[in-house]
Scaffold this motif. Sequence first.
Motif, mmCIF file in Angstrom:
data_model
loop_
_atom_site.group_PDB
_atom_site.id
_atom_site.type_symbol
_atom_site.label_atom_id
_atom_site.label_comp_id
_atom_site.label_asym_id
_atom_site.label_seq_id
_atom_site.Cartn_x
_atom_site.Cartn_y
_atom_site.Cartn_z
ATOM 1 N N UNK A 95 0.867 -1.176 0.000
ATOM 2 C CA UNK A 95 0.000 0.000 0.000
ATOM 3 C C UNK A 95 0.904 1.227 0.000
ATOM 4 N N UNK A 96 0.845 2.017 -1.068
ATOM 5 C CA UNK A 96 1.718 3.181 -1.204
ATOM 6 C C UNK A 96 1.114 4.357 -0.438
ATOM 7 N N UNK A 97 1.847 4.838 0.553
ATOM 8 C CA UNK A 97 1.399 5.963 1.366
ATOM 9 C C UNK A 97 1.792 7.300 0.748
ATOM 10 N N UNK A 98 2.983 7.345 0.158
ATOM 11 C CA UNK A 98 3.451 8.555 -0.516
ATOM 12 C C UNK A 98 4.459 8.143 -1.576
ATOM 13 N N UNK A 99 4.577 8.940 -2.643
ATOM 14 C CA UNK A 99 5.549 8.660 -3.687
ATOM 15 C C UNK A 99 4.987 7.820 -4.813
ATOM 16 N N UNK A 100 5.900 7.169 -5.552
ATOM 17 C CA UNK A 100 5.512 6.358 -6.709
ATOM 18 C C UNK A 100 6.564 5.290 -6.974
ATOM 19 N N UNK A 101 6.107 4.110 -7.394
ATOM 20 C CA UNK A 101 6.971 2.971 -7.714
ATOM 21 C C UNK A 101 6.596 2.384 -9.059
ATOM 22 N N UNK A 102 7.574 1.783 -9.729
ATOM 23 C CA UNK A 102 7.340 0.960 -10.913
ATOM 24 C C UNK A 102 7.635 -0.459 -10.451
ATOM 25 N N UNK A 103 6.670 -1.389 -10.655
ATOM 26 C CA UNK A 103 6.773 -2.742 -10.103
ATOM 27 C C UNK A 103 6.478 -3.767 -11.187
ATOM 28 N N UNK A 104 7.366 -4.757 -11.349
ATOM 29 C CA UNK A 104 7.116 -5.853 -12.274
ATOM 30 C C UNK A 104 8.219 -6.021 -13.288
ATOM 31 N N UNK A 105 7.906 -6.784 -14.325
ATOM 32 C CA UNK A 105 8.878 -7.122 -15.357
ATOM 33 C C UNK A 105 8.467 -6.518 -16.698
ATOM 34 N N UNK A 106 9.371 -5.770 -17.298
ATOM 35 C CA UNK A 106 9.245 -5.219 -18.653
ATOM 36 C C UNK A 106 7.857 -4.671 -18.954
ATOM 37 N N UNK A 107 7.196 -5.215 -19.967
ATOM 38 C CA UNK A 107 5.904 -4.676 -20.417
ATOM 39 C C UNK A 107 4.762 -4.946 -19.440
ATOM 40 N N UNK A 108 4.965 -5.840 -18.483
ATOM 41 C CA UNK A 108 3.924 -6.137 -17.495
ATOM 42 C C UNK A 108 4.051 -5.282 -16.235
ATOM 43 N N UNK A 109 5.068 -4.439 -16.158
ATOM 44 C CA UNK A 109 5.279 -3.600 -14.974
ATOM 45 C C UNK A 109 4.142 -2.579 -14.843
#
Length: 113
Positions: A64-78
Motif C-alpha cells: 500500500x503506497x502511502x506517498x511517492x511512486x513505484x514501478x513494479x514488475x517485469x518489462x511490459x507487465x510492470x
Amino acid sequence: MAVPPSHARKFTSTIGPDAIRFGDGIVIAPALGKHESEAMSAYTSFFRKGARADLPAPYAELWVVLSGALRVGAASEAVTVRAGDFVHVPEQAPGMVEALEDTTMVCVSVPAH
C-alpha cells in the motif's frame, strides 16, 4: 507456534531506529513479524528516488503506497503505483521495483517471514 492475539493492535508507519537498511536507499521498519503471527508479516518500507530491488520472493505481498511512486514488475507487465494505490506482488513474481520518487509504503506478506 505463535499464538495470535485476540484483540486489535495498532502499528505505525513511521521509520524508527529499529529499521533495517538495504543497499543505498531502501529502509524497512518491521511491525508484525513471524514471531507474532504465522499467517502474515507487515512492515513499512521507504525507497529513496532511484532505489531498485529485485522482486522474486518466496511469499506473496500486498503493498500500500502511502506517498511517492513505484514501478513494479517485469518489462511490459510492470505497473506504476502512486500514493493511495496498492499492488499485489505474487509469490516468485519476476522483475523489480524501482522508486520513481521518494516512496513510503506498508507491506503485508503471506506467509509470515
